[in-house]
Write a protein that holds these residues in place. Structure first.
Motif, PDB file in Angstrom:
ATOM      1  N   ALA A  50       0.867  -1.180   0.000  1.00  0.00           N
ATOM      2  CA  ALA A  50       0.000   0.000   0.000  1.00  0.00           C
ATOM      3  C   ALA A  50       0.901   1.228   0.000  1.00  0.00           C
ATOM      4  N   THR A  51       0.359   2.358  -0.408  1.00  0.00           N
ATOM      5  CA  THR A  51       1.123   3.600  -0.423  1.00  0.00           C
ATOM      6  C   THR A  51       0.790   4.412   0.823  1.00  0.00           C
ATOM      7  N   ALA A  52       1.826   4.813   1.530  1.00  0.00           N
ATOM      8  CA  ALA A  52       1.659   5.670   2.709  1.00  0.00           C
ATOM      9  C   ALA A  52       2.665   6.811   2.607  1.00  0.00           C
ATOM     10  N   THR A  53       2.347   7.918   3.250  1.00  0.00           N
ATOM     11  CA  THR A  53       3.241   9.073   3.267  1.00  0.00           C
ATOM     12  C   THR A  53       3.746   9.283   4.686  1.00  0.00           C
ATOM     13  N   VAL A  54       5.050   9.348   4.829  1.00  0.00           N
ATOM     14  CA  VAL A  54       5.682   9.598   6.126  1.00  0.00           C
ATOM     15  C   VAL A  54       6.250  11.010   6.084  1.00  0.00           C
ATOM     16  N   THR A  55       5.835  11.852   7.035  1.00  0.00           N
ATOM     17  CA  THR A  55       6.279  13.232   7.099  1.00  0.00           C
ATOM     18  C   THR A  55       7.054  13.457   8.395  1.00  0.00           C
ATOM     19  N   GLY A  77      -2.197   7.336   5.229  1.00  0.00           N
ATOM     20  CA  GLY A  77      -2.390   6.307   4.218  1.00  0.00           C
ATOM     21  C   GLY A  77      -2.248   4.894   4.745  1.00  0.00           C
ATOM     22  N   LEU A  78      -2.049   4.750   6.050  1.00  0.00           N
ATOM     23  CA  LEU A  78      -1.959   3.400   6.617  1.00  0.00           C
ATOM     24  C   LEU A  78      -3.335   2.749   6.554  1.00  0.00           C
ATOM     25  N   ALA A  84       1.277   4.532  13.106  1.00  0.00           N
ATOM     26  CA  ALA A  84       2.708   4.685  12.861  1.00  0.00           C
ATOM     27  C   ALA A  84       3.567   3.679  13.630  1.00  0.00           C
ATOM     28  N   SER A  85       3.038   3.051  14.653  1.00  0.00           N
ATOM     29  CA  SER A  85       3.834   2.091  15.423  1.00  0.00           C
ATOM     30  C   SER A  85       4.221   0.869  14.588  1.00  0.00           C
ATOM     31  N   VAL A  86       3.532   0.600  13.480  1.00  0.00           N
ATOM     32  CA  VAL A  86       3.899  -0.544  12.638  1.00  0.00           C
ATOM     33  C   VAL A  86       5.097  -0.234  11.754  1.00  0.00           C
ATOM     34  N   LEU A  87       5.541   1.009  11.729  1.00  0.00           N
ATOM     35  CA  LEU A  87       6.663   1.419  10.887  1.00  0.00           C
ATOM     36  C   LEU A  87       7.966   1.368  11.686  1.00  0.00           C
TER      37      LEU A  87
END
Length: 149
Positions: A50-55, A77-78, A84-87
């Motif tokens: 999937a596409t996610a954006t991290v800022t 986008g998660l 965010a804890s899965v990143l």
């Protein structure tokens, strides 16, 4: 053959072909049938990322003489209720910065030649005009200008 379909292969089963995370999962079939000499070819389930954006986080603050920083990030986008804890492999760099200021002064001896004056001011008449002598025309002069200071 003869209008038959896969439903006549009662002893053929499949395994695999399921997954949760992005990747490719093998799907296999196996079994026997009394009327057919079977050849099996594996299939696959492919789950694309999937596409996610991290800022990276930002911050604006006022100088306080101490160490100030910004850290962390947000993600949009998660899917599937994830946060965010899965990143776990995402990191940020930078952040801490201590501001420093450099000040300098130049002193000249009383009898030394002063440095050249570089000015676009119409009142500076000479590179050697002493500071106690005004280069500004007298106020009664017809060419007098208001002081810019």
């Amino acid at each position: 053959m003869g209008g038959e379909n896969a439903s006549v292969l009662a002893d053929v089963t499949t395994t695999g072909g399921s997954g949760t995370d992005a990747g490719t999962y093998t799907h296999t079939a196996s079994g026997t049938d009394g009327n057919y000499d079977l050849t099996f070819v594996d299939g696959a389930l492919t789950i694309d990322k999937a596409t996610a954006t991290v800022t990276a986080n930002s911050n604006t603050t006022t100088y306080n003489g101490g160490l100030q920083n910004v850290s962390g990030f947000t993600a949009t986008g998660l899917v599937g209720g994830e946060n965010a804890s899965v990143l776990a492999d995402v990191t940020t760099t930078g952040g801490p910065k201590t501001a420093t200021a450099t000040r300098s002064a130049t002193a000249t001896a009383a009898n030394s030649t002063p440095p050249p004056v570089r000015s676009t001011s119409p009142w500076v008449t000479s590179a050697t005009t002493p500071p106690w002598r005004s280069a500004v025309p007298p106020a009664t002069s017809p060419t007098a200008r208001p002081s810019p200071w």
